[in-house]
Design a protein around this motif. Structure first.
Motif, PDB file in Angstrom:
ATOM      1  N   PHE A  70       0.834  -1.210   0.000  1.00  0.00           N
ATOM      2  CA  PHE A  70       0.000   0.000   0.000  1.00  0.00           C
ATOM      3  C   PHE A  70       0.864   1.253   0.000  1.00  0.00           C
ATOM      4  O   PHE A  70       0.595   2.214  -0.727  1.00  0.00           O
ATOM      5  N   GLY A  71       1.887   1.251   0.852  1.00  0.00           N
ATOM      6  CA  GLY A  71       2.747   2.430   0.943  1.00  0.00           C
ATOM      7  C   GLY A  71       3.419   2.751  -0.367  1.00  0.00           C
ATOM      8  O   GLY A  71       3.542   3.918  -0.752  1.00  0.00           O
ATOM      9  N   ARG A  72       3.871   1.730  -1.079  1.00  0.00           N
ATOM     10  CA  ARG A  72       4.568   1.954  -2.352  1.00  0.00           C
ATOM     11  C   ARG A  72       3.602   2.306  -3.476  1.00  0.00           C
ATOM     12  O   ARG A  72       3.936   3.071  -4.377  1.00  0.00           O
ATOM     13  N   LYS A  73       2.389   1.742  -3.417  1.00  0.00           N
ATOM     14  CA  LYS A  73       1.423   1.975  -4.482  1.00  0.00           C
ATOM     15  C   LYS A  73       0.756   3.338  -4.376  1.00  0.00           C
ATOM     16  O   LYS A  73       0.608   4.071  -5.354  1.00  0.00           O
ATOM     17  N   ARG A  78      -1.972   9.089   1.447  1.00  0.00           N
ATOM     18  CA  ARG A  78      -3.174   8.674   0.731  1.00  0.00           C
ATOM     19  C   ARG A  78      -3.667   7.313   1.215  1.00  0.00           C
ATOM     20  O   ARG A  78      -4.881   7.086   1.374  1.00  0.00           O
ATOM     21  N   SER A  79      -2.743   6.387   1.483  1.00  0.00           N
ATOM     22  CA  SER A  79      -3.125   5.055   1.963  1.00  0.00           C
ATOM     23  C   SER A  79      -3.879   5.141   3.280  1.00  0.00           C
ATOM     24  O   SER A  79      -4.916   4.484   3.465  1.00  0.00           O
ATOM     25  N   ILE A  80      -3.356   5.946   4.202  1.00  0.00           N
ATOM     26  CA  ILE A  80      -4.000   6.060   5.510  1.00  0.00           C
ATOM     27  C   ILE A  80      -5.391   6.676   5.364  1.00  0.00           C
ATOM     28  O   ILE A  80      -6.351   6.235   6.021  1.00  0.00           O
ATOM     29  N   ALA A  81      -5.546   7.673   4.503  1.00  0.00           N
ATOM     30  CA  ALA A  81      -6.859   8.289   4.291  1.00  0.00           C
ATOM     31  C   ALA A  81      -7.852   7.270   3.732  1.00  0.00           C
ATOM     32  O   ALA A  81      -9.003   7.176   4.194  1.00  0.00           O
ATOM     33  N   ILE A  82      -7.418   6.486   2.751  1.00  0.00           N
ATOM     34  CA  ILE A  82      -8.294   5.477   2.148  1.00  0.00           C
ATOM     35  C   ILE A  82      -8.736   4.452   3.193  1.00  0.00           C
ATOM     36  O   ILE A  82      -9.920   4.088   3.281  1.00  0.00           O
ATOM     37  N   PRO A 119       1.353  -0.014  10.600  1.00  0.00           N
ATOM     38  CA  PRO A 119       2.732   0.134  10.109  1.00  0.00           C
ATOM     39  C   PRO A 119       2.940   1.401   9.282  1.00  0.00           C
ATOM     40  O   PRO A 119       4.011   2.015   9.340  1.00  0.00           O
ATOM     41  N   LEU A 120       1.922   1.794   8.508  1.00  0.00           N
ATOM     42  CA  LEU A 120       2.060   3.008   7.697  1.00  0.00           C
ATOM     43  C   LEU A 120       2.237   4.244   8.571  1.00  0.00           C
ATOM     44  O   LEU A 120       3.050   5.126   8.267  1.00  0.00           O
ATOM     45  N   ALA A 330      11.724   5.348   6.030  1.00  0.00           N
ATOM     46  CA  ALA A 330      10.305   5.044   6.219  1.00  0.00           C
ATOM     47  C   ALA A 330       9.942   3.684   5.635  1.00  0.00           C
ATOM     48  O   ALA A 330       9.152   2.937   6.211  1.00  0.00           O
ATOM     49  N   ASP A 331      10.504   3.360   4.469  1.00  0.00           N
ATOM     50  CA  ASP A 331      10.190   2.091   3.822  1.00  0.00           C
ATOM     51  C   ASP A 331      10.654   0.917   4.679  1.00  0.00           C
ATOM     52  O   ASP A 331       9.950  -0.077   4.856  1.00  0.00           O
TER      53      ASP A 331
END
Length: 402
Positions: A70-73, A78-82, A119-120, A330-331
C-alpha cells in the motif's frame, strides 16, 4: 517556513496522528459490551458471536505485510486516508444492515484496514519526525488506548439511548473527523534535509534478520499479555470474590493507568534512552501485579491492576519503537513494523482462547496467572537478546546513518 508556521504544522500533525490512532480500536472494542444483545437479537451461539472480536485481531496479524505494498502503491498519506474511510464505512454499514454476515464481513475488512494503517503510521512518524519518534509513538499508542477505553465505556451508554446497531455504528463519526484533519496536514519542513521516502527500496529484508524475529516474538508476548488481561482480569477478580461491578472497576483502573503510561512513559525515552532498562522496569511492575493477584488479598487486586496497567502502558510503545530504532528510512520502518505486528498479532489472537480452554479444564485461573508470568519471562529473554546486538546492524544501514 516561519517558527510559528512550523509549530502550527507540528501541532496539526500531532492532532492528526491522535485522531487516526483513535480509529484503530472502537470498531473492535465497541462490540464487546454489545455481545449479549447481538447474540440474543440474531439468535447466535457464543462461539459465533465471539468471532466478531476474534476475526479483526487475527486480520491485524495476517494482513500487516500489505502495508508495504500500500505504501509503495499509494503513498503513506493517501493510503491512511483510504483505509480510514474503509474503517468508517464498514462501521457505519453495521447500523443499516445489522445481520450476522454483514457483521462478519465488516469485522474482516475493518481488521484488514487496521492491520495496514498501523505500520504506515509508524513509517510516517519515522520519515517526518526522526528526532521525535518516541514522543509521537506515545501519542499513537495513547490514541489507540483512549479509543478502546472510550468505545468500551460509552457504547453501553449509546445502547441505552438507541439500539445496538446504532450504538456500534456511531463510532464511524470518528473516521470522518480523522480524514478531514488528516488530509489537511502538511509535512513540516524541519524534519529532514534529505528525504528517505516510501519509494526507497528496502535493502535488508526483516524476514532474514534474527533481530526482527526477536522483535516479532516480543511484540507477540506483549500483545498476548494485553489481550489476555483485557479478557480475563475481570473473571480472575470475580473468581477471587469480587462482585461483577467491582471487577469491572478493576478492569477500568488497569485501562486508565495503561493509557496514562502510553502517553507519559515515552516522553522520558529521549532523556533516558536505555530501552532494556525501561523494559525491565515495566516488566517488574507487571510481575509484581501478577504476584499480587496470585497471593494477595481481595483488596490488593486494585493495586495489582495498577501495576499491570503500568506494564501494559510501557510495553506497547516500546514494542512499536523497536522497528523504528533499528531502521533508517520510512520504507524499512514500514517493512519491519509490518513483520513484527503480523506475527505478533497472530500469536496474541489465540492466547485468550487458549487460556479459556485451560480454564475449562482446570476450573481455576492458577495456570492463567502462571502463563502471564511466562509471557514476561519470554519478553525479558528477547529484550536481552536485542540488547546484546549479537546480530549487528547491517553494514549498509550503518553507512547510511554516518
Amino acid at each position: 517556513m516561519s517558527e510559528k508556521q512550523r509549530n502550527s504544522a507540528m501541532g496539526m500533525m500531532v492532532l492528526a496522528i491522535l485522531l487516526v490512532a483513535l480509529n484503530l480500536r472502537p470498531a473492535i472494542s465497541s462490540i464487546g459490551p454489545m455481545l449479549e444483545p447481538i447474540r440474543a437479537d440474531l439468535n447466535l451461539s457464543n462461539s459465533e458471536v465471539s468471532l466478531l472480536t476474534a476475526i479483526p485481531v487475527f486480520c491485524m496479524g495476517l494482513f500487516a505485510p500489505l502495508a508495504v505494498l500500500f505504501g509503495r502503491k499509494f503513498g503513506l498519506k493517501r493510503s491512511i486516508a483510504i483505509l480510514l474511510l474503509v474503517i468508517g464505512s464498514f462501521t457505519l454499514v453495521r447500523g443499516f444492515f445489522p445481520t450476522y454476515p454483514v457483521l462478519l464481513a465488516s469485522a474482516f475488512l475493518i481488521g484488514l484496514a487496521i492491520a495496514i494503517i498501523s505500520p504506515l503510521l509508524s513509517a510516517m512518524i519515522k520519515r517526518d519526525f526522526p528526532m521525535r519518534t518516541a514522543a509521537l509513538i506515545g501519542v499513537f499508542s495513547f490514541g489507540m488506548g483512549l479509543g478502546a477505553t472510550l468505545s468500551s465505556g460509552l457504547t453501553g451508554v449509546f445502547y441505552t439511548i438507541a439500539d445496538w446497531p446504532l450504538a456500534i455504528a456511531s463510532w464511524s463519526l470518528l473516521s470522518v473527523v480523522a480524514v478531514v484533519i488528516w488530509l489537511r496536514v502538511e509535512q513540516p519542513t524541519e524534519v529532514k534535509a534529505v528525504k528517505t521516502g516510501i519509494e526507497e527500496i528496502v535493502r535488508v529484508s526483516p524476514w532474514k534478520s534474527k533481530r526482527a524475529w526477536y522483535m516479532l516474538l516480543f511484540f507477540g508476548c506483549q500483545s498476548a499479555l494485553f489481550f489476555s488481561m483485557l479478557t480475563w482480569l475481570a473473571p480472575i477478580a470475580i473468581e477471587k470474590g469480587m462482585s461483577v461491578l467491582a471487577a469491572g472497576g478493576v478492569l477500568t483502573l488497569m485501562a486508565a493507568v495503561q493509557i496514562a503510561g502510553n502517553i507519559s512513559i515515552p516522553l522520558f525515552f529521549n532523556k533516558f534512552p536505555n530501552r532494556l532498562g525501561w523494559i525491565i522496569t515495566v516488566l517488574a511492575s507487571g510481575t509484581l501485579g501478577i504476584l499480587l493477584l496470585m497471593f494477595g488479598s481481595l483488596a490488593v487486586i486494585w493495586v495489582a491492576a495498577a501495576f499491570i496497567g503500568v506494564a501494559l502502558g510501557g510495553l506497547f510503545p516500546i514494542a512499536l519503537l523497536m522497528p523504528l530504532d533499528e531502521t533508517s528510512s520510512a520504507d524499512e520502518a514500514n517493512s519491519w513494523t509490518a513483520m513484527t505486528q503480523s506475527g505478533g498479532y497472530i500469536i496474541s489472537a489465540f492466547m485468550p482462547l487458549i487460556i479459556g480452554i485451560v480454564y475449562d479444564q482446570t476450573g481455576n485461573h492458577d495456570i492463567t496467572l502462571m502463563m502471564f508470568l511466562v509471557f514476561i519471562i519470554f519478553m525479558v529473554v528477547f529484550a536481552v537478546l536485542l540488547n546484546k546486538k549479537s546480530e549487528s546492524i547491517p553494514q549498509d544501514l550503518t553507512e547510511k546513518n554516518l
